[in-house]
Design a protein around this motif. Sequence first.
Motif, PDB file in Angstrom:
ATOM      1  N   GLY A 190       0.808  -1.212   0.000  1.00 60.47           N
ATOM      2  CA  GLY A 190       0.000   0.000   0.000  1.00 60.47           C
ATOM      3  C   GLY A 190       0.834   1.251   0.000  1.00 60.47           C
ATOM      4  N   THR A 191       1.852   1.239  -0.821  1.00 58.61           N
ATOM      5  CA  THR A 191       2.750   2.379  -0.857  1.00 58.61           C
ATOM      6  C   THR A 191       3.189   2.644  -2.286  1.00 58.61           C
ATOM      7  N   SER A 192       4.089   3.542  -2.431  1.00 56.93           N
ATOM      8  CA  SER A 192       4.650   3.815  -3.748  1.00 56.93           C
ATOM      9  C   SER A 192       6.146   4.023  -3.579  1.00 56.93           C
ATOM     10  N   GLY A 193       6.812   4.244  -4.684  1.00 52.89           N
ATOM     11  CA  GLY A 193       8.250   4.427  -4.588  1.00 52.89           C
ATOM     12  C   GLY A 193       8.862   4.650  -5.949  1.00 52.89           C
ATOM     13  N   SER A 194      10.187   4.520  -6.000  1.00 55.00           N
ATOM     14  CA  SER A 194      10.870   4.756  -7.265  1.00 55.00           C
ATOM     15  C   SER A 194      12.136   3.916  -7.310  1.00 55.00           C
ATOM     16  N   ILE A 195      12.755   3.889  -8.461  1.00 57.65           N
ATOM     17  CA  ILE A 195      14.001   3.154  -8.615  1.00 57.65           C
ATOM     18  C   ILE A 195      15.132   4.167  -8.731  1.00 57.65           C
ATOM     19  N   ASP A 196      16.150   3.945  -7.945  1.00 62.85           N
ATOM     20  CA  ASP A 196      17.242   4.924  -7.954  1.00 62.85           C
ATOM     21  C   ASP A 196      18.273   4.575  -9.036  1.00 62.85           C
ATOM     22  N   GLY A 197      19.346   5.342  -9.068  1.00 68.90           N
ATOM     23  CA  GLY A 197      20.342   5.194 -10.119  1.00 68.90           C
ATOM     24  C   GLY A 197      20.988   3.819 -10.175  1.00 68.90           C
ATOM     25  N   GLU A 198      21.088   3.151  -9.021  1.00 64.49           N
ATOM     26  CA  GLU A 198      21.717   1.832  -9.004  1.00 64.49           C
ATOM     27  C   GLU A 198      20.685   0.714  -9.105  1.00 64.49           C
ATOM     28  N   LYS A 199      19.554   1.035  -9.639  1.00 65.06           N
ATOM     29  CA  LYS A 199      18.472   0.083  -9.856  1.00 65.06           C
ATOM     30  C   LYS A 199      17.958  -0.527  -8.550  1.00 65.06           C
ATOM     31  N   ARG A 200      18.090   0.235  -7.486  1.00 66.74           N
ATOM     32  CA  ARG A 200      17.516  -0.210  -6.220  1.00 66.74           C
ATOM     33  C   ARG A 200      16.148   0.420  -6.060  1.00 66.74           C
ATOM     34  N   LEU A 201      15.321  -0.249  -5.291  1.00 61.36           N
ATOM     35  CA  LEU A 201      13.956   0.233  -5.124  1.00 61.36           C
ATOM     36  C   LEU A 201      13.855   1.066  -3.851  1.00 61.36           C
ATOM     37  N   VAL A 202      13.329   2.239  -3.997  1.00 63.37           N
ATOM     38  CA  VAL A 202      13.100   3.094  -2.832  1.00 63.37           C
ATOM     39  C   VAL A 202      11.609   3.066  -2.521  1.00 63.37           C
ATOM     40  N   LEU A 203      11.260   2.574  -1.355  1.00 63.74           N
ATOM     41  CA  LEU A 203       9.849   2.460  -0.963  1.00 63.74           C
ATOM     42  C   LEU A 203       9.528   3.513   0.078  1.00 63.74           C
ATOM     43  N   LYS A 204       8.343   4.061  -0.034  1.00 62.71           N
ATOM     44  CA  LYS A 204       7.878   4.969   1.008  1.00 62.71           C
ATOM     45  C   LYS A 204       7.389   4.139   2.178  1.00 62.71           C
ATOM     46  N   GLY A 205       7.830   4.498   3.341  1.00 59.94           N
ATOM     47  CA  GLY A 205       7.443   3.733   4.535  1.00 59.94           C
ATOM     48  C   GLY A 205       8.601   2.901   5.043  1.00 59.94           C
ATOM     49  N   LYS A 206       8.456   2.438   6.275  1.00 62.74           N
ATOM     50  CA  LYS A 206       9.519   1.642   6.892  1.00 62.74           C
ATOM     51  C   LYS A 206       9.155   0.172   6.807  1.00 62.74           C
ATOM     52  N   PHE A 207      10.071  -0.622   6.284  1.00 67.60           N
ATOM     53  CA  PHE A 207       9.804  -2.051   6.158  1.00 67.60           C
ATOM     54  C   PHE A 207      11.024  -2.851   6.579  1.00 67.60           C
ATOM     55  N   GLN A 208      10.766  -3.866   7.362  1.00 72.63           N
ATOM     56  CA  GLN A 208      11.839  -4.742   7.808  1.00 72.63           C
ATOM     57  C   GLN A 208      12.073  -5.829   6.749  1.00 72.63           C
ATOM     58  N   PRO A 209      13.307  -6.365   6.709  1.00 77.87           N
ATOM     59  CA  PRO A 209      13.575  -7.460   5.763  1.00 77.87           C
ATOM     60  C   PRO A 209      12.607  -8.630   5.952  1.00 77.87           C
ATOM     61  N   LYS A 210      12.247  -8.880   7.204  1.00 76.03           N
ATOM     62  CA  LYS A 210      11.336  -9.984   7.492  1.00 76.03           C
ATOM     63  C   LYS A 210       9.961  -9.759   6.853  1.00 76.03           C
ATOM     64  N   GLN A 211       9.487  -8.526   6.956  1.00 77.44           N
ATOM     65  CA  GLN A 211       8.189  -8.199   6.348  1.00 77.44           C
ATOM     66  C   GLN A 211       8.283  -8.320   4.831  1.00 77.44           C
ATOM     67  N   MET A 212       9.411  -7.868   4.310  1.00 77.99           N
ATOM     68  CA  MET A 212       9.637  -7.964   2.872  1.00 77.99           C
ATOM     69  C   MET A 212       9.592  -9.416   2.431  1.00 77.99           C
ATOM     70  N   GLU A 213      10.190 -10.252   3.228  1.00 78.66           N
ATOM     71  CA  GLU A 213      10.269 -11.670   2.898  1.00 78.66           C
ATOM     72  C   GLU A 213       8.872 -12.282   2.811  1.00 78.66           C
ATOM     73  N   SER A 214       8.008 -11.925   3.744  1.00 80.21           N
ATOM     74  CA  SER A 214       6.664 -12.509   3.721  1.00 80.21           C
ATOM     75  C   SER A 214       5.889 -12.042   2.495  1.00 80.21           C
ATOM     76  N   VAL A 215       6.122 -10.805   2.077  1.00 79.38           N
ATOM     77  CA  VAL A 215       5.451 -10.325   0.864  1.00 79.38           C
ATOM     78  C   VAL A 215       6.008 -11.047  -0.361  1.00 79.38           C
ATOM     79  N   LEU A 216       7.329 -11.212  -0.365  1.00 80.64           N
ATOM     80  CA  LEU A 216       7.960 -11.921  -1.479  1.00 80.64           C
ATOM     81  C   LEU A 216       7.448 -13.356  -1.570  1.00 80.64           C
ATOM     82  N   ARG A 217       7.289 -13.954  -0.400  1.00 82.63           N
ATOM     83  CA  ARG A 217       6.796 -15.334  -0.355  1.00 82.63           C
ATOM     84  C   ARG A 217       5.418 -15.423  -1.006  1.00 82.63           C
TER      85      ARG A 217
END
Lengths: 275, 109
Positions: A190-217
Amino acid sequence: MSDLGFDPTLKKKKKAKKPESDVSESPAPAGEIDDMFAGLKKKKKSKKPVDDTTEASASPAADDLTDTFGDLTLKKKKKKSVKSLDAADFDQQLEEAGLEDISQTNDDDNSASTAGGPPYEDLLSRFFGILKKNNPELAGNRSGPKFRIPPPVCQREGSKKTLFANVQEIATVLQRNPEHLIQFLFAELGTSGSIDGEKRLVLKGKFQPKQMESVLRRYILEYVTCKTCKSMNTELKRESANRLHFLSCKACGSTRSVSSIKTGFQAQIGKRKRM
Amino acid sequence: MSTIQNLNAFDPFADTGDSEAQPTNYIHIRIQQRNGRKTLTTVQGVPQEYDLKKILKVLKKDFACNGNIVKDDDLGEVIQLQGDQRTKVSEFLTTQLQLPKKNIKIHGF
Ligand SMILES: [Zn+2]
């Protein structure tokens, strides 16, 4: 304490294996007990079934007992045979084992129909043991080390944003368009973001790697794994005719349609809607 | 027909709710981050036959949070609640309203 009483007979058995068959020939209770212990100690090998048949004629109650213990010995034999299966000459030994199996089950059937052969669990675990040893790709771990998904790397970017450094890498491993994965992340978080110069994703909001993992799953479950064979070696195609997305499996060839990513309702955050 | 128990609860040929035609089939529970560590839970797609106002009243009291109803042009009325109430809302929908669990989709991390 009863064990103490039986100890001498046990020792006797250890010393001389021969006399036990003689004893069991006569339908005396002592002989039956000896037989039981012999079964426990797996001293007897192929001689066992013969004793069983002789005893079957003698007394039915004792027959049941010897049957159960006979089963025990069978189990132990089975494990031994599995252990002895080395990588040397598998086919030949498998044949031998199979023959041995058949003969054993036959003996079982002859002596008592109640035993019903070796336990299913033993056979199953043995089968998978052999399969894993010789054809590991058939024994479940089909994807292998090729589809190791790197853990998501999340860094804080300032106080309100999260830097998801390895989106590109994860998307490549999953064989998906990074755009698609990013779109899913935006919708789920439920957020938005952009891709920076090094092709990394910048997300609005604070997210832990663990939370990211569950979304990826969830993404992998929905858009990567084949529902038929659980393989992750799949391809996401967009059918131009009906504008639907189809997931086709490269391992088994099955195809299923997947729903398009929908953002759904997004609440107005921060500034009020202009009236 | 009705003797086959498996077919009663679930029609295998029914629309899965993936198509655009039936957006009300699924109930989506989402979370959004607001400023700081504050979050917002949105409940989209509660069936029309329920009185959202009454549900909101109960939810606000049960979860001890504020909330409101937002009317969306495409998605109908959506309940907004302050904080992460996703699991609690899901539990409420299944136990109090007897909505099937498979129709509820919880989004977010
Ligand atoms: Zn497949």
